[in-house]
Structures are given as structure tokens and as C-alpha cells.
Design a protein around this motif. Structure first.
Motif, PDB file in Angstrom:
ATOM      1  N   ALA A 197      -5.820   8.960   4.856  1.00  0.00           N
ATOM      2  CA  ALA A 197      -6.601   7.781   4.817  1.00  0.00           C
ATOM      3  C   ALA A 197      -7.684   7.705   6.022  1.00  0.00           C
ATOM      4  CB  ALA A 197      -5.465   6.550   5.150  1.00  0.00           C
TER       5      ALA A 197
ATOM      6  N   MET B 182       0.982  -1.096  -0.024  1.00  0.00           N
ATOM      7  CA  MET B 182       0.025  -0.086   0.059  1.00  0.00           C
ATOM      8  C   MET B 182       0.705   1.238  -0.054  1.00  0.00           C
ATOM      9  SD  MET B 182      -3.088  -0.930   2.543  1.00  0.00           S
ATOM     10  CE  MET B 182      -3.889   0.701   2.045  1.00  0.00           C
TER      11      MET B 182
ATOM     12  N   PRO C 221      -0.670   2.302  -3.733  1.00  0.00           N
ATOM     13  CA  PRO C 221      -1.707   2.487  -3.072  1.00  0.00           C
ATOM     14  C   PRO C 221      -2.951   2.173  -3.891  1.00  0.00           C
ATOM     15  CG  PRO C 221      -0.579   4.663  -3.279  1.00  0.00           C
ATOM     16  CD  PRO C 221       0.357   3.768  -3.792  1.00  0.00           C
TER      17      PRO C 221
ATOM     18  N   LEU D 190      -2.470   7.465  -0.735  1.00  0.00           N
ATOM     19  CA  LEU D 190      -3.411   6.699   0.330  1.00  0.00           C
ATOM     20  C   LEU D 190      -4.491   7.665   0.769  1.00  0.00           C
ATOM     21  CD1 LEU D 190      -0.455   5.549   2.938  1.00  0.00           C
ATOM     22  CD2 LEU D 190      -1.752   4.137   1.750  1.00  0.00           C
TER      23      LEU D 190
ATOM     24  N   LYS E 277      -8.195   6.115   1.439  1.00  0.00           N
ATOM     25  CA  LYS E 277      -8.316   4.588   1.461  1.00  0.00           C
ATOM     26  C   LYS E 277      -8.957   4.450   2.751  1.00  0.00           C
ATOM     27  CE  LYS E 277      -6.079   4.091  -2.323  1.00  0.00           C
ATOM     28  NZ  LYS E 277      -6.926   3.522  -3.375  1.00  0.00           N
TER      29      LYS E 277
ATOM     30  N   LEU F 251      -0.756   7.033   8.632  1.00  0.00           N
ATOM     31  CA  LEU F 251      -1.897   6.940   7.499  1.00  0.00           C
ATOM     32  C   LEU F 251      -2.992   8.043   7.705  1.00  0.00           C
ATOM     33  CD1 LEU F 251      -2.714   2.776   8.137  1.00  0.00           C
ATOM     34  CD2 LEU F 251      -1.437   4.058   6.163  1.00  0.00           C
TER      35      LEU F 251
END
Length: 202
Positions: A172, A112, A116, A139, A142, A167
Motif C-alpha cells: 500500500a 480493509m 481490500p 492491499l 491502495k 501496510l
């Protein structure tokens, strides 16, 4: 590189596709049936790690507990990304989700971080990312669930929290769920995974 793997093809073209990744010493059977129960309508792809550590299958080499061979990780991440892309194209999936535990969570996270676009959502059970990842704008948007143990001797909680924070900073939608135990998977994690899948995969 090529992988031994187990696959269940979805009944309908365009159904979701779920990739499941075992922990150290597991194999392609470890989470296959769990994946089938989570997403009965989905295609399931479960590769076996192609590295052996004292006879235990893994997805990349390490030189000690929590110490990764970063060159090997980069090479095997690229190979896994190609494997995933091939199966996505073949299945013509509506969306793709990954689920990995421990070493399987680490290879999924590494994919990822570099590619991604391959996954819409991911479940990372007890991941350990012991380096500072570079920014990854891909990202953003996501959806990620991380589950972890507050007393995990393998995955220090501060590193788990740091990765979850990373993240979130990349945009994300990150949900971190703790239990009070160690590296084992507890029923509360299973319940969190079921909720996450129900909310994020159609």
C-alpha cells in the motif's frame, strides 16, 4: 445488522463515493459535513455505530481500553463490509474512499484488512490496531493516509508506526503524518487530508 446512517447522493452517476466513520461517542453527523467539504462532487455515506458503550456509540465491542472483543470485531467487520458493498453497487461509484477517526478508523482498517477491494483509498485518523494482521496481498496499490499524535494516550505511537509499516509491506502507498499532540484532531491533519484527497480522488 442494520445501521442508522446519513447519505448524500452525488449529482452525477459514477462520481466518487466517500464513507465516513465517527469516533467513540460520535454519530453519523460527526464527519458528514467535513466529507461534503472535502469532496463536494462525491456521494457521502455516514453510518452510526450499532454498539453502545456506556451510552456512547461504537462500531464494535471492547473489554477495556485498547482491548478488543475480536469475535465481535470480526462479526461487525463482515456486516460493515456488506453495508459498504451495497452502497457501492447502488451508487455505481467511480472509486470509493473511506475516512475514519479513532474507533471509526479501526472499523475502516478492519474492513480493509478483510475486504481490500472495497476501497481505493483511505484516511485513518488515530487508528489503533493492537494485533498483528495477517498478510493481505489485496492491499497492494491502495493509497492510505494515517494521521496520529506523538503523545496520544489512547493510540501508542509504536503501534501506529507498526501498522503503517505493515501496510507498506503489503504494497500500500502509505503516508504517515504526525503532530506533537495527543488524540485530538489538529489543523495540520486537516491540511494533510485535504492534500491527500486532492491527489488521490478524482
Amino acid at each position: 445488522m442494520s445501521y442508522q446512517y446519513r447519505i448524500h447522493k452525488a449529482d452525477q452517476p459514477g462520481s466518487p463515493l466517500l464513507f465516513v466513520f465517527h469516533g467513540t461517542g460520535g454519530d453519523e453527523n460527526q464527519f458528514f459535513d467535513f466529507g461534503r467539504r472535502l469532496l463536494p462532487q462525491a456521494g457521502i455515506v455516514s453510518p452510526r455505530g450499532d454498539v453502545l458503550e456506556h451510552g456512547a456509540a461504537r462500531f464494535f465491542r471492547r473489554t477495556g481500553e485498547g482491548v478488543y472483543d475480536m469475535d465481535d470485531l470480526a462479526e461487525r467487520t463482515s456486516a460493515m463490509a456488506d453495508f459498504i458493498q451495497t452502497h457501492k453497487q447502488s451508487a455505481k461509484a467511480s472509486n470509493a474512499m473511506g475516512l475514519g477517526y479513532s474507533n471509526g478508523a479501526n472499523i475502516l482498517a478492519s474492513v480493509m484488512l478483510t475486504k481490500p477491494d472495497l476501497f481505493d483509498a483511505a484516511v485513518l485518523l488515530h487508528p489503533l490496531i493492537p494485533w498483528k494482521p495477517a498478510p493481505q496481498p489485496g492491499l497492494a496499490g491502495k493509497r492510505v493516509l494515517i494521521t496520529a499524535g506523538q503523545r496520544d494516550p489512547i493510540c501508542p505511537p509504536d503501534l501506529t508506526q507498526s501498522f503503517a509499516d505493515y501496510l507498506t509491506l503489503q504494497g500500500a502507498a502509505t503516508n504517515l503524518v504526525w503532530h506533537s499532540g495527543g488524540h485530538e484532531i489538529q489543523q495540520s491533519e486537516v491540511a494533510a487530508i485535504e492534500r491527500f484527497v486532492g491527489e488521490n480522488v478524482r
